[in-house]
Design an enzyme around this catalytic site. Sequence first.
Site, mmCIF file in Angstrom:
data_model
loop_
_atom_site.group_PDB
_atom_site.id
_atom_site.type_symbol
_atom_site.label_atom_id
_atom_site.label_comp_id
_atom_site.label_asym_id
_atom_site.label_seq_id
_atom_site.Cartn_x
_atom_site.Cartn_y
_atom_site.Cartn_z
ATOM 1 N N VAL A 104 0.860 -1.175 0.000
ATOM 2 C CA VAL A 104 0.000 0.000 0.000
ATOM 3 C C VAL A 104 0.901 1.232 0.000
ATOM 4 O O VAL A 104 1.834 1.325 0.799
ATOM 5 C CB VAL A 104 -0.927 0.026 1.231
ATOM 6 C CG1 VAL A 104 -1.849 1.248 1.180
ATOM 7 C CG2 VAL A 104 -1.738 -1.255 1.330
ATOM 8 N N CYS A 105 0.639 2.165 -0.903
ATOM 9 C CA CYS A 105 1.346 3.435 -0.956
ATOM 10 C C CYS A 105 2.867 3.216 -1.034
ATOM 11 O O CYS A 105 3.341 2.464 -1.867
ATOM 12 C CB CYS A 105 0.946 4.286 0.248
ATOM 13 S SG CYS A 105 1.341 6.035 0.104
ATOM 14 N N THR A 106 3.637 3.823 -0.144
ATOM 15 C CA THR A 106 5.093 3.724 -0.202
ATOM 16 C C THR A 106 5.624 2.390 0.299
ATOM 17 O O THR A 106 6.840 2.181 0.322
ATOM 18 C CB THR A 106 5.751 4.873 0.591
ATOM 19 O OG1 THR A 106 5.157 4.946 1.888
ATOM 20 C CG2 THR A 106 5.562 6.206 -0.129
ATOM 21 N N ALA A 157 -1.747 2.677 -4.698
ATOM 22 C CA ALA A 157 -1.368 4.068 -4.445
ATOM 23 C C ALA A 157 -1.684 4.423 -2.988
ATOM 24 O O ALA A 157 -1.419 3.631 -2.093
ATOM 25 C CB ALA A 157 -2.070 4.988 -5.436
#
Length: 317
Positions: A104-106, A157
């Site tokens: 998820v995300c970074t 993202a």
Amino acid sequence: MARQIGILLYPDFQLLDAAGVTAAFEIAGGFGEAPYEMTPLSRHGGLVRSSSGMAIETVPLTTAGQFDTLVVVGGEGHRQAMNCPELQAFIRYQATTARRICSVCTGTFLLAAAGMLDGRRVTTHWQQAATLKALFPEVMVSADAIHVHDGPVWTSAGISAGIDMALALITEDLGADIARRTAQQMVVFYHRPGGQSQFSALLEMASPQERFADLLGWIRSNLKQRLTVDVLASQVGMSSRNFSRSFRVAVGMSPAKAVERLRLEAAREQVERSTLPIEVIAAMTGFHDPERMRRAFLREFHQPPQSIRRNATARAT
């Protein structure tokens, strides 16, 4: 038998990255015959503090069992975490045993640092996409996608996109009906396609000084026209050379790229929401040639217009 989901945390992780996917799996498990069992994990175990200050009790990596799916969350602490040899080794090991490895995300940075993403198409938060590309040039970064599925690896993202990814995983496991009921329970969209833009093209290109804000709006309203650099420069009363240089500095891309992005956004909206023929949409958004529009869709969305329309129709039924 419950499906085992490992949620990998580290200091200064983003709480909602973990909570969003966990809630989706929890709710879906209540509807399905085979529930999910979530295990928060960290390097040493114990309480791990998120960037908000709230903490989650975790199991140490050394005592972690086998997982069907490993989810690596993002957060402010991802830079330190991605350089941790123990975390890298754990991710690589899980990749040999788990059915799916997700981020998820970074959290995508941790997968990349572990060598999991070379040659794969992935996504991350749009603000971090350029950094991911620079640090890991062998990784194919789709900066504008909500989530990407490439083999056993799933990446997403920002915070809400993690929920979109979880719903897609639930659909794969338990079917569309369970995923739809989960989304209804969470009061979120059931299915945003992975290739959908993370944000509006106009929002992305808005200049901090709003120097070209009016021009961008004018372009969006005049996509059928032949929008050359000379035409755009004349619209703002500048020479073509000065306009091109100033526009790129303020907006972050060339005038031609900005025009294409706005045309793509308008065309996709028509493809998904109308029944107009593809060639009509190509004409009304300034592509003129349907083949030219198809190639632009493949570059940006990795799908032709016909596939995007079919997916949109399927979601509506």
